[in-house]
Design a protein around this motif. Sequence first.
Motif, short mmCIF file in Angstrom:
data_model
loop_
_atom_site.label_atom_id
_atom_site.label_comp_id
_atom_site.label_asym_id
_atom_site.label_seq_id
_atom_site.Cartn_x
_atom_site.Cartn_y
_atom_site.Cartn_z
N TRP A 1 -5.43 4.28 -12.06
CA TRP A 1 -4.13 3.79 -11.59
C TRP A 1 -3.65 2.48 -12.22
N PRO A 2 -4.53 1.50 -12.51
CA PRO A 2 -3.97 0.28 -13.13
C PRO A 2 -3.30 0.58 -14.47
N ASP A 3 -3.90 1.52 -15.21
CA ASP A 3 -3.35 1.92 -16.50
C ASP A 3 -1.98 2.57 -16.31
N THR A 4 -1.93 3.53 -15.40
CA THR A 4 -0.68 4.23 -15.14
C THR A 4 0.42 3.25 -14.74
N LEU A 5 0.06 2.36 -13.83
CA LEU A 5 1.02 1.38 -13.34
C LEU A 5 1.52 0.48 -14.47
N ALA A 6 0.57 -0.05 -15.25
CA ALA A 6 0.95 -0.97 -16.32
C ALA A 6 1.82 -0.27 -17.36
N MET A 7 1.46 0.97 -17.68
CA MET A 7 2.23 1.67 -18.70
C MET A 7 3.60 2.10 -18.20
N LEU A 8 3.66 2.37 -16.90
CA LEU A 8 4.96 2.68 -16.30
C LEU A 8 5.86 1.44 -16.40
N ALA A 9 5.30 0.30 -16.01
CA ALA A 9 6.05 -0.95 -16.07
C ALA A 9 6.47 -1.22 -17.51
N ALA A 10 5.56 -0.93 -18.45
CA ALA A 10 5.88 -1.19 -19.86
C ALA A 10 7.00 -0.28 -20.34
N THR A 11 6.99 0.95 -19.89
CA THR A 11 8.05 1.87 -20.30
C THR A 11 9.39 1.36 -19.78
N VAL A 12 9.38 0.92 -18.53
CA VAL A 12 10.60 0.34 -17.96
C VAL A 12 11.03 -0.88 -18.79
N GLY A 13 10.04 -1.74 -19.07
CA GLY A 13 10.34 -2.96 -19.82
C GLY A 13 10.92 -2.69 -21.19
N VAL A 14 10.41 -1.65 -21.85
CA VAL A 14 10.90 -1.34 -23.20
C VAL A 14 12.29 -0.72 -23.14
N SER A 15 12.54 0.08 -22.09
CA SER A 15 13.79 0.83 -22.12
C SER A 15 14.95 0.15 -21.40
N VAL A 16 14.67 -0.75 -20.49
CA VAL A 16 15.78 -1.42 -19.80
C VAL A 16 16.30 -2.56 -20.67
N PRO A 17 17.58 -2.54 -21.00
CA PRO A 17 18.13 -3.60 -21.84
C PRO A 17 18.11 -4.94 -21.11
N PRO B 1 16.49 -16.62 -17.17
CA PRO B 1 16.80 -16.09 -18.51
C PRO B 1 15.55 -15.82 -19.34
N ALA B 2 14.54 -16.67 -19.19
CA ALA B 2 13.31 -16.46 -19.96
C ALA B 2 12.64 -15.16 -19.54
N LEU B 3 12.61 -14.92 -18.24
CA LEU B 3 12.04 -13.66 -17.75
C LEU B 3 12.80 -12.46 -18.30
N ALA B 4 14.12 -12.55 -18.26
CA ALA B 4 14.94 -11.45 -18.74
C ALA B 4 14.66 -11.18 -20.22
N LEU B 5 14.51 -12.27 -20.98
CA LEU B 5 14.23 -12.12 -22.40
C LEU B 5 12.81 -11.61 -22.64
N ALA B 6 11.90 -11.98 -21.74
CA ALA B 6 10.49 -11.64 -21.95
C ALA B 6 10.21 -10.17 -21.68
N GLY B 7 11.08 -9.52 -20.95
CA GLY B 7 10.83 -8.13 -20.55
C GLY B 7 10.42 -7.23 -21.70
N PHE B 8 11.24 -7.16 -22.71
CA PHE B 8 10.95 -6.26 -23.81
C PHE B 8 9.66 -6.63 -24.55
N PRO B 9 9.55 -7.88 -25.02
CA PRO B 9 8.30 -8.19 -25.73
C PRO B 9 7.06 -8.05 -24.87
#
Lengths: 332, 298
Positions: free
Chosen positions: B115-131, B164-172
């Motif tokens: 589950w930690p993997d699934t959760l982290a990767m789910l969050a990462a997918t959101v992070g990569v795809s949400v502008p 703003p830093a958090l918003a910018l940090a999402g993708f990276p």
Amino acid sequence: MALLEIRNLRTSFFTHLGEVKAVDGVSFQVGEGEAVALVGESGCGKSVTALSIMGLVPPPGKVIGGEIIFAGEDLTKLSGPKMRHLRGNVLSMISQDPMTSLNPVLNIETQLGEGLRLHKGMDAKAARERVLELLNLVGIPEAERRLRQYPHEFSGGMRQRLMIAMALACSPKMLIADEPTTALDVTIQAQIIELLKELKSRLSSSILLITHDMGIVAGLCQRVIVMYAGRVVETGSVEAVFDDPQHPYTWGLLRSLPRLDQRKERLVPIPGQPPDLLASPQGCPFAPRCRWAMRICVKQMPEMITTAKGTVACWLQELGPQAVKRAREEVA
Amino acid sequence: MLLVLWVIATVTFILMNIIPGGPFASEKPLPEAVKRNIEARYRLNDPLWKRYVDYMWNLIRWDLGPSFKYEGRTVNDIINSGFPVSAILGVTAVALALLLGIPAGVLAALKQNKWPDTLAMLAATVGVSVPSFIMATFLMYIFAYKLRWFPAALWGRPSQVVLPALALAGFPAAFFARLTRASMLEVLSEDFIRTAHAKGLSTTAVIVRHALKCALIPIFTYLGPLLAQIMTGSFVIEKIFAIPGLGQHYVTSIYNRDYTVILGVTVFYSILLVTLNFLVDLGYILLDPRIKLTEPSS
Ligand SMILES: Nc1ncnc2c1ncn2[C@@H]1O[C@H](COP(=O)(O)OP(=O)(O)O)[C@@H](O)[C@H]1O
Ligand SMILES: [Mg+2]
């Protein structure tokens, strides 16, 4: 009592295709200061046996049965921290490929000194002294200068020397060497064998040597264990197994493997394929490839029996020593 | 390196002069006299080659000239006031991204398919795809409007950097998490990790001392361009949070055809990028002993 005694060890890999019985009821002993060879075709479970002893079987593999008694303790029941305390300290391993077994981004001093600091509580300076001593022991020149170097600055043979030095760092009671020369050039192989022989005479460690090379076995070991398809099929002293082997598989194996110390006319491969470890056969696993297979061989697994010079699991034994001898002479 | 910068400056200059229209073009034609005055002031009627030579000469002295649009401000002024703001924001964002992404990636690799993997990767997918602008709006709504933990906008106090830093940090961060996971999984299957275990090291020691250093090398590669990009400012984020950074000026200057600002900021960006990449290369040598600086053979 033996330093290491393995009883009915079973290790399986639980893959999506099913259970691969890589080690299926292996028993053997290694005495104090003794050097024992573990031989057999690729895939017969030698490495998995070694990893089981070290407690390092990778998932989806698991030791599912048997006992590994080392210095009076059953390793299969030992807790994580206790097992870690043994690993690299009293029980160490040299793996097959020296090119990939050293960490490319850490220098030699760090990698060789690590175990010493952990197990022997040495400080940086003491560890460094000991590492220098070890490098000299395994024949790495200019040790002082090489401490700061990284693995890529060493040749294959030198890296294997490093691996050996690393394994010997804490003066282990037992050293498991998994095909220490297989990945090396032939000339380098000979040098590493020489080194192992020399170390053997100087150190008191027991050795479990996994190898394909009968030359090393003859030069280094006192006893031989022959494995086939996750089982032990024959054990005996080096002389017994070389001069008077009992199991048809051993006959084939001796004719199929090179010996660095002898020139053989030709190598004869064993016909057929090793069995699929997913499906465990009812009878002797070697029966399908055996010229002398009898009806009983495919029906029932032979028991391990004690002969004059060792042990063997083969139905031919029932026919008496003369019949076995005649059968063997047919091949030779 | 200097050659690269020269090429970039020249190409930008040429492009700028190919594109039709100018900063003073507008719907209503200017009176002839005014137009001539302006052209003289900004030396727009010098021949192209002369403008190029002047431009290059000024560039060498780091004089980027006056802004066409903002009376009395030079491009240097704009960079001097905008860059520190964007840089602070950017560096904070990258630091946050590293702090969030790397541990998440390591955890995911260690708990592969649990589950930690699934959760982290789910969050990462959101992070990569949400502008980032949607992320920004969300953060603003939750933390500024609902919870009132951080101010919603403007610049000057440290607390104003957070959102703003958090918003910018999402993708990276999401990108780092995935990259770390992948390279960690690769490293963990290496023989030398088994060697490390065979020494009796604890799992933590194996991961921290043996695996992490190798696994982080790919991340390091990505750090140079990312830093340069993020430090020169994000137009959208700066707009949303009303931050007077370089990104805003840059985009505005393109709308306004403010040639000198476009040129100046582009060249500045290039210098930053080239420098950071150079630093990354240097860092590489420290991190990975297998890499040696080789003399360029001519
Ligand atoms: N990671 C693994 N996953 C599944 N099966 C494995 C794995 N490692 C080894 N095996 C199985 O265990 C058997 C024995 O392997 P090994 O001990 O490496 O042979 P060798 O005698 O050549 O050292 C192999 O035939 C293989 O089928
Ligand atoms: Mg093997």
